[in-house]
Scaffold this active site. Sequence first.
Site, PDB file in Angstrom:
ATOM      1  N   HIS A   1       0.815  -1.221   0.000  1.00 24.26           N
ATOM      2  CA  HIS A   1       0.000   0.000   0.000  1.00 24.26           C
ATOM      3  C   HIS A   1       0.848   1.269   0.000  1.00 24.26           C
ATOM      4  CE1 HIS A   1      -4.191  -1.703   0.794  1.00 24.26           C
ATOM      5  NE2 HIS A   1      -3.404  -2.690   0.411  1.00 24.26           N
ATOM      6  N   ASP A   2       2.095   1.182   0.468  1.00 27.45           N
ATOM      7  CA  ASP A   2       2.970   2.354   0.343  1.00 27.45           C
ATOM      8  C   ASP A   2       3.504   2.455  -1.086  1.00 27.45           C
ATOM      9  OD1 ASP A   2       4.318   4.655   1.113  1.00 27.45           O
ATOM     10  OD2 ASP A   2       6.164   3.561   1.551  1.00 27.45           O
TER      11      ASP A   2
ATOM     12  N   ASP B   1       7.687   5.658  -0.677  1.00 25.79           N
ATOM     13  CA  ASP B   1       8.103   6.965  -0.143  1.00 25.79           C
ATOM     14  C   ASP B   1       7.581   7.215   1.266  1.00 25.79           C
ATOM     15  OD1 ASP B   1       5.443   7.249  -0.626  1.00 25.79           O
ATOM     16  OD2 ASP B   1       5.580   9.158  -1.696  1.00 25.79           O
TER      17      ASP B   1
ATOM     18  N   GLU C   1      -3.488   9.112   2.841  1.00 23.65           N
ATOM     19  CA  GLU C   1      -3.710   7.750   2.344  1.00 23.65           C
ATOM     20  C   GLU C   1      -4.401   6.853   3.376  1.00 23.65           C
ATOM     21  OE1 GLU C   1      -0.126   6.028   0.566  1.00 23.65           O
ATOM     22  OE2 GLU C   1       0.392   8.002  -0.222  1.00 23.65           O
TER      23      GLU C   1
END
Length: 335
Positions: free
Chosen positions: A66-67, A74, A89
């Site tokens: 998910h990053d 980042d 997010e």
Amino acid sequence: MAMKLSTRAIVVSLCLVLVFFAGQSAAAHGDRGKKGTVGDKVYQIVAKEIRDNSGVGPALIRLLFHDCWVNGCDGSVLLDRKPYGSKTEKQAENNIGLDGFDVIDKIKAKLGDNVSCADIVVLAAREATFIVSREKIDYPVKTGRMDGVVSSAEAADRFLPPSTFDFEQLKANFDVKKFNTKELVALSGAHAIGVAHKSSFADRIDDSTATPISLDYMNALKKDDKPIQPNNIRDKELAFRNASGYDPTGVDTTDMGKGVLDNSYYHANLQNTVLFRSDWELRNDTSGDAGGIMETFKEDAKEWYRQFGDAMAKLSKLPAEGTRFEIRKNCRKTN
Ligand code: HEM
């Protein structure tokens, strides 16, 4: 002369910066067990946190996806808020249930200001994968990433695939990041572990929207009615598995096998006993590629370990896409 000196100074500084990052890269690869290294410190913390709470392993592995899937690796998924107020997010619909932030904080507290939060997400996922797979899956990663300063819920919902995607949508979503069908199928095997909220599979247990699912499994899920379910039927109790008509041949369903990152996802998928539509949709590739790959991963665990590790390494390399970077002091907020 002054000019020459300052040019020299710049060159020397640049070399130092390069050595710093080269040193970091080397230090993070294969350092598990070497006391005092970044790699070992991350390993020690992740191992302890998983011992204390088995949900930490799946959470850290999902956090990497998910990053890195949203503007590259980042650390943007870790930000609590941004200066101008809109949602980050973490608040995205597709980030329901995302966890592991406290573990990232603990690692950051141990590593200090020189290691970016983006690197910590990558290293933590690698160690979690190693531990939760019973040391079967290991892959090299480098460090030297920087932290982004932008985090947007809208971007997360645009780039992350929801569980209701069909095969073509999943394929297109992975194509954007240059991941092929084999990598899509390999990475989906992460759903051998962890849990899901009912809203993520509600369509699968509603007769009017259900995509093909074992009827017995569907009925067992309806009857069970817990708001959170394990992703993998392997991790359900025996009575539930029996009621679902689950065939455990080739799957370790003992207590030792529960929660282990192995190829049992493919056993479940090929029996129509997976939670998400996006899981089942891998059977719906009209070219037959995804189905064939699933058969291979089901029969050949070692091949899946290799492919999963390779795809996780590739995921960890997705470059950050922003323009302004820093190494955060606190992973939850920009400096
Ligand atoms: C292919 C598209 C994918 C979709 C549609 C998808 C969707 C989901 C959903 C809906 C959940 C449950 C969230 C909840 O209700 O709490 C989940 C959980 C999870 N996903 Fe995925 N996922 C995908 C790919 C991946 C990939 C590539 C990885 C890792 C490499 C991954 C790892 C996980 C893990 C480990 C969990 C359990 C997390 C926990 O228990 O904390 N998923 N996924």
